[in-house]
Write an enzyme that holds these catalytic residues in place. Sequence first.
Site, PDB file in Angstrom:
ATOM      1  N   CYS A   3     -14.874 -13.686   2.580  1.00 37.61           N
ATOM      2  CA  CYS A   3     -14.049 -13.660   1.373  1.00 37.61           C
ATOM      3  C   CYS A   3     -13.660 -12.203   1.130  1.00 37.61           C
ATOM      4  CB  CYS A   3     -14.850 -14.212   0.189  1.00 37.61           C
ATOM      5  SG  CYS A   3     -13.944 -14.125  -1.366  1.00 37.61           S
ATOM      6  N   CYS A  31      -8.650  -6.153 -11.028  1.00 37.20           N
ATOM      7  CA  CYS A  31      -7.585  -7.153 -11.160  1.00 37.20           C
ATOM      8  C   CYS A  31      -6.976  -7.060 -12.551  1.00 37.20           C
ATOM      9  CB  CYS A  31      -8.148  -8.552 -10.932  1.00 37.20           C
ATOM     10  SG  CYS A  31      -6.870  -9.830 -10.936  1.00 37.20           S
TER      11      CYS A  31
HETATM   12  S1  SF4 Z   1      -9.188 -11.972 -13.036  1.00 40.30           S
HETATM   13 FE1  SF4 Z   1      -8.198 -11.690 -11.037  1.00 40.30          FE
HETATM   14  S2  SF4 Z   1      -9.880 -11.793  -9.561  1.00 40.30           S
HETATM   15 FE2  SF4 Z   1     -10.592 -12.740 -11.455  1.00 40.30          FE
HETATM   16  S3  SF4 Z   1     -10.150 -14.949 -11.213  1.00 40.30           S
HETATM   17 FE3  SF4 Z   1      -8.439 -13.998 -12.334  1.00 40.30          FE
HETATM   18  S4  SF4 Z   1      -6.967 -13.528 -10.699  1.00 40.30           S
HETATM   19 FE4  SF4 Z   1      -8.942 -13.858  -9.667  1.00 40.30          FE
END
Ligand code: SF4
Length: 347
Positions: free
Chosen positions: A109, A116
């Site tokens: 992964c 993010c």
């Molecule tokens: S915050 Fe970013 S890394 Fe976390 S689940 Fe949402 S899209 Fe995926």
Amino acid sequence: MERTNRLQDIRTLSRDELNDVVAELGQPAFRAKQLAEWLFAKNVSSFDEMTNVPKKLRDQLAERFCFNVPTEVAKQVSRDGSRKYLLEFSDGTSVETVGMPSRNKLSVCVSTQAGCAMGCAFCATGFNGLSRSLTAREIVDQVIHVANDFDERVTSVVFMGQGEPFANFDETVKALRILNDPDGMAIGARHLTVSTCGVIPGIRRFAELPEQFTLAISLHSAIQSTRNKLMPGIKKYTLPRLHEAIQQYVEKTGRRPSYEYAMIDGINDTNPEMEALISFCEGTLCHVNLIQLNDTPGSLMKPSPMKKVESLQKRLSIHGVETTIRNSRGNDIDAACGQLKQKHVNL
Ligand code: SF4
């Protein structure tokens, strides 16, 4: 060290560029083929390992190029055999990567961004926001690191670690192609899965790719108000628009997307939520992966009881929707979905 960082990573050269370098150095063309094999199939991380390349040529290359491989800052091993790594790139940015072995298979992964920007409510990664997007090489290096650590061939890669892959579309696709290259790591396109939280322009572009890469969508709720709370960063791509984009993807590619659905107690496991999910999926080509939310320290959201997960699976199956209950891997080392975050861990 300072000098190394000013040099170009030789692994960022295309095969044509490698041919040009070999020609410039007055070497026969077959040397470029040898170099490509060391760089892209054997994935070496130093010139010294290229044992069939003359020392003089290795020295000449080392004058112009370097290997900018990430450093392993920490590693944790789960009871189930999964390993989580904290890898640091040359600018000090670090990401987490997970290796998940199972019978004769090794799945990795990878992260596509450090941090993010999406801010999903159940995800530890989103708490600190985005540091930066990764280059294709940095994404591929995570896979190579895991392959070397397990000393095994990687059989599949999921782009489900830190970051939203379609917020870093071009580098994500470059990385997919490097991993898929038959003269390189040769991982089959169907074994390369990109998971998006629903970035519609990315889904459209993904549908145009000639390769059979696999698409996964983090759905988590088919009710708009719940989804907005769980995944605020993706609000503008509403569920009806997402549904339409996915159906266009299916028509164009004939490929089956999967929906990831992390079940959260009292939030997306209620009767209306289950009905909404059934109606989102019914009659379409898709596969639903149900997973109990992982317990993230400090989070008020808790996993649904297994009874509810099984009940949703049963209801989806009755409506003809293929569904799998997935086991969470590595949750004792915070490596499971939604638990990746940049922190140093004690070995
Ligand atoms: S915050 Fe970013 S890394 Fe976390 S689940 Fe949402 S899209 Fe995926």
